[in-house]
Design a protein around this motif. Structure first.
Motif, PDB file in Angstrom:
ATOM      1  N   GLY A 137     -12.339  -8.188  -2.939  1.00 40.20           N
ATOM      2  CA  GLY A 137     -12.170  -6.752  -3.067  1.00 40.20           C
ATOM      3  C   GLY A 137     -12.305  -5.978  -1.777  1.00 40.20           C
ATOM      4  O   GLY A 137     -12.344  -4.742  -1.796  1.00 40.20           O
ATOM      5  N   GLN A 138     -12.302  -6.682  -0.643  1.00 38.40           N
ATOM      6  CA  GLN A 138     -12.425  -6.009   0.642  1.00 38.40           C
ATOM      7  C   GLN A 138     -11.042  -5.737   1.243  1.00 38.40           C
ATOM      8  O   GLN A 138     -10.139  -6.577   1.133  1.00 38.40           O
ATOM      9  N   PRO A 139     -10.858  -4.588   1.911  1.00 41.00           N
ATOM     10  CA  PRO A 139      -9.564  -4.304   2.552  1.00 41.00           C
ATOM     11  C   PRO A 139      -9.215  -5.390   3.572  1.00 41.00           C
ATOM     12  O   PRO A 139     -10.094  -5.981   4.202  1.00 41.00           O
ATOM     13  N   LEU A 140      -7.931  -5.625   3.723  1.00 42.73           N
ATOM     14  CA  LEU A 140      -7.477  -6.628   4.683  1.00 42.73           C
ATOM     15  C   LEU A 140      -7.482  -6.043   6.089  1.00 42.73           C
ATOM     16  O   LEU A 140      -7.033  -4.921   6.310  1.00 42.73           O
ATOM     17  N   MET A 141      -7.979  -6.825   7.026  1.00 40.33           N
ATOM     18  CA  MET A 141      -7.958  -6.469   8.440  1.00 40.33           C
ATOM     19  C   MET A 141      -7.259  -7.595   9.197  1.00 40.33           C
ATOM     20  O   MET A 141      -7.424  -8.774   8.855  1.00 40.33           O
ATOM     21  N   PHE A 142      -6.506  -7.224  10.234  1.00 39.87           N
ATOM     22  CA  PHE A 142      -5.660  -8.200  10.909  1.00 39.87           C
ATOM     23  C   PHE A 142      -5.951  -8.277  12.410  1.00 39.87           C
ATOM     24  O   PHE A 142      -6.663  -7.457  12.957  1.00 39.87           O
ATOM     25  N   ASN A 143      -5.365  -9.276  13.014  1.00 44.40           N
ATOM     26  CA  ASN A 143      -5.609  -9.645  14.409  1.00 44.40           C
ATOM     27  C   ASN A 143      -7.046 -10.125  14.582  1.00 44.40           C
ATOM     28  O   ASN A 143      -7.727  -9.794  15.543  1.00 44.40           O
ATOM     29  N   ASN A 144      -7.491 -10.944  13.634  1.00 43.96           N
ATOM     30  CA  ASN A 144      -8.794 -11.578  13.716  1.00 43.96           C
ATOM     31  C   ASN A 144      -8.745 -12.759  14.682  1.00 43.96           C
ATOM     32  O   ASN A 144      -7.682 -13.333  14.947  1.00 43.96           O
ATOM     33  N   ARG A 145      -9.921 -13.149  15.179  1.00 41.85           N
ATOM     34  CA  ARG A 145      -9.974 -14.286  16.103  1.00 41.85           C
ATOM     35  C   ARG A 145      -9.370 -15.524  15.449  1.00 41.85           C
ATOM     36  O   ARG A 145      -8.556 -16.218  16.051  1.00 41.85           O
ATOM     37  N   THR A 146      -9.804 -15.843  14.252  1.00 43.06           N
ATOM     38  CA  THR A 146      -9.097 -16.829  13.429  1.00 43.06           C
ATOM     39  C   THR A 146      -8.175 -16.022  12.530  1.00 43.06           C
ATOM     40  O   THR A 146      -8.653 -15.273  11.675  1.00 43.06           O
ATOM     41  N   PRO A 147      -6.861 -16.136  12.713  1.00 42.46           N
ATOM     42  CA  PRO A 147      -5.940 -15.202  12.054  1.00 42.46           C
ATOM     43  C   PRO A 147      -5.696 -15.516  10.581  1.00 42.46           C
ATOM     44  O   PRO A 147      -4.609 -15.877  10.155  1.00 42.46           O
ATOM     45  N   GLN A 148      -6.757 -15.342   9.791  1.00 40.35           N
ATOM     46  CA  GLN A 148      -6.677 -15.582   8.362  1.00 40.35           C
ATOM     47  C   GLN A 148      -7.413 -14.478   7.612  1.00 40.35           C
ATOM     48  O   GLN A 148      -8.318 -13.835   8.155  1.00 40.35           O
ATOM     49  N   VAL A 149      -7.010 -14.288   6.341  1.00 41.09           N
ATOM     50  CA  VAL A 149      -7.735 -13.415   5.424  1.00 41.09           C
ATOM     51  C   VAL A 149      -8.149 -14.249   4.222  1.00 41.09           C
ATOM     52  O   VAL A 149      -7.585 -15.308   3.950  1.00 41.09           O
ATOM     53  N   ASP A 150      -9.156 -13.754   3.474  1.00 38.85           N
ATOM     54  CA  ASP A 150      -9.723 -14.522   2.367  1.00 38.85           C
ATOM     55  C   ASP A 150      -8.971 -14.243   1.078  1.00 38.85           C
ATOM     56  O   ASP A 150      -9.477 -13.631   0.141  1.00 38.85           O
ATOM     57  N   GLY A 151      -7.702 -14.705   1.036  1.00 39.91           N
ATOM     58  CA  GLY A 151      -6.870 -14.480  -0.133  1.00 39.91           C
ATOM     59  C   GLY A 151      -6.348 -13.056  -0.182  1.00 39.91           C
ATOM     60  O   GLY A 151      -6.704 -12.207   0.644  1.00 39.91           O
ATOM     61  N   ARG A 206       0.822  -1.209   0.000  1.00 30.85           N
ATOM     62  CA  ARG A 206       0.000   0.000   0.000  1.00 30.85           C
ATOM     63  C   ARG A 206       0.860   1.266   0.000  1.00 30.85           C
ATOM     64  O   ARG A 206       0.541   2.248  -0.668  1.00 30.85           O
ATOM     65  N   GLU A 207       1.958   1.230   0.732  1.00 31.26           N
ATOM     66  CA  GLU A 207       2.836   2.401   0.770  1.00 31.26           C
ATOM     67  C   GLU A 207       3.629   2.576  -0.525  1.00 31.26           C
ATOM     68  O   GLU A 207       4.172   3.649  -0.787  1.00 31.26           O
ATOM     69  N   SER A 208       3.679   1.530  -1.358  1.00 28.54           N
ATOM     70  CA  SER A 208       4.328   1.652  -2.666  1.00 28.54           C
ATOM     71  C   SER A 208       3.350   2.136  -3.734  1.00 28.54           C
ATOM     72  O   SER A 208       3.742   2.343  -4.886  1.00 28.54           O
ATOM     73  N   GLY A 209       2.075   2.279  -3.365  1.00 29.48           N
ATOM     74  CA  GLY A 209       1.076   2.757  -4.305  1.00 29.48           C
ATOM     75  C   GLY A 209       0.105   1.704  -4.786  1.00 29.48           C
ATOM     76  O   GLY A 209      -0.781   2.001  -5.599  1.00 29.48           O
ATOM     77  N   ALA A 210       0.226   0.478  -4.308  1.00 27.38           N
ATOM     78  CA  ALA A 210      -0.662  -0.600  -4.732  1.00 27.38           C
ATOM     79  C   ALA A 210      -1.975  -0.567  -3.966  1.00 27.38           C
ATOM     80  O   ALA A 210      -2.068  -0.011  -2.872  1.00 27.38           O
ATOM     81  N   VAL A 211      -2.988  -1.175  -4.558  1.00 27.79           N
ATOM     82  CA  VAL A 211      -4.235  -1.472  -3.868  1.00 27.79           C
ATOM     83  C   VAL A 211      -4.168  -2.933  -3.434  1.00 27.79           C
ATOM     84  O   VAL A 211      -3.790  -3.806  -4.226  1.00 27.79           O
TER      85      VAL A 211
END
Length: 258
Positions: A226-240, A215-220
């Motif tokens: 298409g949803q922003p990534l959020m971290f420190n979830n109860r199950t520590p995973q993101v959907d790809g 993100r700091e390099s200019g990427a999305v």
């Protein structure tokens, strides 16, 4: 705060690199994790122990989430947490390769605020602090500006191009792969590749640091929907993860099947 956390992360992974180098290139003890979660080596454990001691001693109010530490509910009650992968690319490490990395991020209220990805044997240290840009060995980096998917250089596994993953036919791209997911993110942030994606459920420690560096390099950067990534979830995973410049990212996510 990012201004002080980033130097701390850089110090920590630099020391971790010294530890890992002592194991690199020789036979190490290897164990298979339960549930086919992959291998872990004595080097992973040594680096994990050193990182936890180094970082948590200096930020005792931060929570801790690491691939090689037993997870607990305590981190969910912390406003800020470290998210760490001691060695991303363990199989490559076991095989004597160079494409493995130490990965560390600081996450505050679900958002990454400081991040490092360090490949000791490639002498590459990617870093970013929120609002301060991304760097490789201290030099500013930016993502590529390609706007056409056809012919784009994509970092992903071969399985990602299976027809079931796309609304129509899989795109005509040049496909490449690197064993470290964090390194794949870094190479897109650096502009050496146009985009990267992984479509499986992904552990936070594999992608949290790369999220900010991208993100700091200019990427999305988003999940596969298409949803922003959020971290420190109860199950520590993101959907790809899907990452590219804004134009190419929109094309990629629009082409993916639901």
């Amino acid at each position: 705060m990012p201004a002080t956390d980033l130097p701390l992360l850089i110090e920590a992974v630099t020391e971790a690199g010294k530890i890992a180098r002592r194991f690199a290139g020789r036979e190490v003890k290897v164990w298979e994790k339960a549930d086919d979660a992959g291998p872990v080596t004595e080097a992973d454990l040594a680096v994990n122990e050193a990182l936890e001691a180094y970082l948590c001693r200096r930020r005792s109010d931060y929570g801790w989430l690491s691939e090689e530490s037993e997870d607990g509910a305590d981190r969910l009650e912390r406003e800020t947490v470290f998210i760490v992968d001691p060695i991303d690319g363990t199989r490559n490490f076991i095989e004597g390769g160079r494409t493995w990395a130490h990965v560390a991020a600081v996450v505050r209220r679900g958002q990454v605020t400081a991040a490092v990805i360090y490949l000791p044997l490639r002498d590459k240290l990617y870093s970013a602090a929120l609002g301060e840009g991304a760097r490789l060995n201290g030099r500013p980096i930016t993502t590529a500006d390609r706007t056409e998917l056809t012919g784009a250089e994509l970092l992903a596994s071969k399985s990602s191009l299976a027809s079931k993953n796309w609304r129509k036919a899989a795109p005509d791209v040049t496909l490449s792969f690197r064993p470290s997911l964090a390194y794949r993110q870094s190479l897109v942030a650096e502009g050496r590749f146009d985009a990267m994606l992984t479509l499986r459920k992904t552990w936070e420690w594999d992608v949290a640091a790369g999220d900010l560096i991208l993100r700091e390099s200019g990427a999305v950067v988003t999940d596969r929907k298409g949803q922003p990534l959020m971290f420190n979830n109860r199950t520590p995973q993101v959907d790809g993860v899907v990452a590219a410049n804004a134009s190419l990212h929109g094309i990629l996510t629009g082409a993916l099947a639901d």
